[in-house]
Design a protein around this motif. Structure first.
Motif, PDB file in Angstrom:
ATOM      1  N   GLN A   1       0.830  -1.214   0.000  1.00 35.34           N
ATOM      2  CA  GLN A   1       0.000   0.000   0.000  1.00 35.34           C
ATOM      3  C   GLN A   1       0.862   1.261   0.000  1.00 35.34           C
ATOM      4  O   GLN A   1       0.553   2.238  -0.687  1.00 35.34           O
ATOM      5  N   LEU A   2       1.952   1.237   0.755  1.00 33.85           N
ATOM      6  CA  LEU A   2       2.809   2.409   0.890  1.00 33.85           C
ATOM      7  C   LEU A   2       3.446   2.803  -0.441  1.00 33.85           C
ATOM      8  O   LEU A   2       3.520   3.991  -0.775  1.00 33.85           O
ATOM      9  N   TYR A   3       3.887   1.805  -1.222  1.00 36.28           N
ATOM     10  CA  TYR A   3       4.600   2.101  -2.466  1.00 36.28           C
ATOM     11  C   TYR A   3       3.753   1.897  -3.725  1.00 36.28           C
ATOM     12  O   TYR A   3       4.243   2.100  -4.841  1.00 36.28           O
ATOM     13  N   GLY A   4       2.502   1.494  -3.556  1.00 34.37           N
ATOM     14  CA  GLY A   4       1.587   1.377  -4.687  1.00 34.37           C
ATOM     15  C   GLY A   4       1.960   0.289  -5.683  1.00 34.37           C
ATOM     16  O   GLY A   4       1.808   0.468  -6.896  1.00 34.37           O
ATOM     17  N   VAL A   5       2.473  -0.821  -5.170  1.00 40.02           N
ATOM     18  CA  VAL A   5       2.808  -1.957  -6.034  1.00 40.02           C
ATOM     19  C   VAL A   5       2.169  -3.212  -5.456  1.00 40.02           C
ATOM     20  O   VAL A   5       1.680  -3.216  -4.324  1.00 40.02           O
ATOM     21  N   SER A   6       2.186  -4.295  -6.217  1.00 35.36           N
ATOM     22  CA  SER A   6       1.548  -5.534  -5.763  1.00 35.36           C
ATOM     23  C   SER A   6       2.353  -6.180  -4.635  1.00 35.36           C
ATOM     24  O   SER A   6       3.550  -5.929  -4.471  1.00 35.36           O
ATOM     25  N   GLU A   7       1.676  -7.034  -3.877  1.00 32.04           N
ATOM     26  CA  GLU A   7       2.364  -7.759  -2.810  1.00 32.04           C
ATOM     27  C   GLU A   7       3.429  -8.684  -3.381  1.00 32.04           C
ATOM     28  O   GLU A   7       4.469  -8.900  -2.755  1.00 32.04           O
ATOM     29  N   GLU A   8       3.178  -9.216  -4.582  1.00 27.51           N
ATOM     30  CA  GLU A   8       4.162 -10.085  -5.215  1.00 27.51           C
ATOM     31  C   GLU A   8       5.453  -9.308  -5.520  1.00 27.51           C
ATOM     32  O   GLU A   8       6.561  -9.837  -5.358  1.00 27.51           O
ATOM     33  N   THR A   9       5.305  -8.059  -5.951  1.00 24.49           N
ATOM     34  CA  THR A   9       6.484  -7.217  -6.215  1.00 24.49           C
ATOM     35  C   THR A   9       7.278  -6.992  -4.933  1.00 24.49           C
ATOM     36  O   THR A   9       8.515  -7.064  -4.924  1.00 24.49           O
ATOM     37  N   ILE A  10       6.567  -6.737  -3.835  1.00 28.07           N
ATOM     38  CA  ILE A  10       7.237  -6.538  -2.540  1.00 28.07           C
ATOM     39  C   ILE A  10       7.944  -7.809  -2.115  1.00 28.07           C
ATOM     40  O   ILE A  10       9.072  -7.759  -1.597  1.00 28.07           O
ATOM     41  N   ARG A  11       7.313  -8.954  -2.334  1.00 22.84           N
ATOM     42  CA  ARG A  11       7.955 -10.225  -1.967  1.00 22.84           C
ATOM     43  C   ARG A  11       9.238 -10.426  -2.761  1.00 22.84           C
ATOM     44  O   ARG A  11      10.243 -10.931  -2.223  1.00 22.84           O
ATOM     45  N   ARG A  12       9.245 -10.026  -4.038  1.00 21.85           N
ATOM     46  CA  ARG A  12      10.468 -10.131  -4.847  1.00 21.85           C
ATOM     47  C   ARG A  12      11.547  -9.184  -4.294  1.00 21.85           C
ATOM     48  O   ARG A  12      12.732  -9.539  -4.271  1.00 21.85           O
ATOM     49  N   ASP A  13      11.118  -7.998  -3.868  1.00 22.43           N
ATOM     50  CA  ASP A  13      12.068  -7.062  -3.249  1.00 22.43           C
ATOM     51  C   ASP A  13      12.697  -7.677  -2.006  1.00 22.43           C
ATOM     52  O   ASP A  13      13.911  -7.593  -1.800  1.00 22.43           O
ATOM     53  N   LEU A  14      11.870  -8.298  -1.184  1.00 21.38           N
ATOM     54  CA  LEU A  14      12.366  -8.913   0.056  1.00 21.38           C
ATOM     55  C   LEU A  14      13.249 -10.119  -0.245  1.00 21.38           C
ATOM     56  O   LEU A  14      14.227 -10.371   0.475  1.00 21.38           O
ATOM     57  N   ASP A  15      12.913 -10.853  -1.306  1.00 21.45           N
ATOM     58  CA  ASP A  15      13.760 -11.979  -1.721  1.00 21.45           C
ATOM     59  C   ASP A  15      15.165 -11.478  -2.056  1.00 21.45           C
ATOM     60  O   ASP A  15      16.164 -12.089  -1.652  1.00 21.45           O
ATOM     61  N   LYS A  16      15.232 -10.375  -2.806  1.00 21.37           N
ATOM     62  CA  LYS A  16      16.530  -9.833  -3.205  1.00 21.37           C
ATOM     63  C   LYS A  16      17.305  -9.323  -1.989  1.00 21.37           C
ATOM     64  O   LYS A  16      18.513  -9.554  -1.873  1.00 21.37           O
ATOM     65  N   LEU A  17      16.628  -8.649  -1.073  1.00 19.90           N
ATOM     66  CA  LEU A  17      17.293  -8.151   0.130  1.00 19.90           C
ATOM     67  C   LEU A  17      17.817  -9.307   0.979  1.00 19.90           C
ATOM     68  O   LEU A  17      18.885  -9.208   1.581  1.00 19.90           O
TER      69      LEU A  17
END
Length: 257
Positions: free
Chosen positions: A27-43
């Motif tokens: 919600q904060l960055y206006g992207v899908s939860e799947e996109t956030i999960r990919r971000d967290l995977d990379k981190l």
């Protein structure tokens, strides 16, 4: 927003709050939860975060290097205070060596009221910071650019550093241990700082209180190689005694009031 920028913002949030939640970030960055999960995977693959159910927690391993743009936003007040102390120790017309730490960027900003300085640095960020200063000599070491650090490193960098002898070396470190001394997480940073310590008359280590009693991979120098330690809070009595024994002057905000 670029993916790298978003991940850096997530990382900053992790640093401040220690934990993030996928749904909130979506919600904060206006992207899908799947996109956030990919971000967290990379981190997580980069060792910066540890995924947990519905989100992630910060990896607090001291040996992990955070991206430069994240580190420069940490402890801003402390870095400003340390930079002011360092600026008070520098005189007009001096020749300086500044390392590629985020702390040194704050020092460079604090030095802008000085006149006729010569600054040699392996920091791209400091070169940009001082690009509009008139009456100074700004010298880049050149060398190989370290991805994600805005730093020039390697044998060419060290060769250039050793070709000068300056009035004052100003540098920071990843960790400070009473036995091992000044330490860095990567060998390239350690060897660059060893070259700096050999190339100056007065050596000022600028290090915040969280780095005390920590260790890292590469030894950059011994405590006896340092003339002045500038930190953001009064060190423990153990460290104050050690500094005195090693002939190191210690400066912190209370000590200069």
């Amino acid at each position: 927003m670029l993916a790298l920028e978003r991940r850096n913002l997530i990382l900053e949030k992790l640093q401040n709050e220690k934990r993030v939640v996928v749904s909130e970030l979506s919600q904060l960055y206006g992207v899908s939860e799947e996109t956030i999960r990919r971000d967290l995977d990379k981190l997580e693959k980069e060792g910066l975060a540890i995924k947990s159910y519905g989100g992630a927690v910060i990896n607090e391993d001291v040996s992990i290097d955070l991206p430069f743009n994240v580190r420069k936003n940490q402890n801003v007040v402390g870095k400003q205070k340390m930079a002011e102390i360092v600026a008070s120790l520098v005189h007009d017309g001096e020749h300086l060596l500044l390392d590629a730490s985020t702390t040194a960027v704050f020092v460079a900003k604090a030095l802008k009221e000085k006149e006729r300085l010569t600054v040699i640095t392996n920091s791209m960020e400091i070169l940009l910071e001082l690009a509009d200063v008139s009456g100074w000599n700004i010298i880049s070491t050149g060398g190989m650019m370290k991805e994600g650090y805005l730093a020039f490193l390697g044998s060419r960098t060290e060769e250039v550093i050793r070709s000068y002898f300056v009035d004052t070396v100003i540098f920071s470190c990843k960790a400070l241990d009473e036995n091992w001394g000044v330490m860095e997480s990567q060998e390239a940073f350690g060897t660059a700082k060893r070259a700096m310590l050999d190339s100056g008359r007065k050596k000022i280590l600028v290090v915040d209180n969280t780095k005390f009693d920590q260790t890292a991979f590469s030894v950059a120098g011994r405590l006896r190689d340092v003339d002045i330690v500038v930190t953001d809070a009064k060190p423990s009595e153990k460290w104050l005694k050690l500094f005195k024994e090693e002939g190191v002057e210690c400066r912190y905000p209370e000590s200069v009031r």
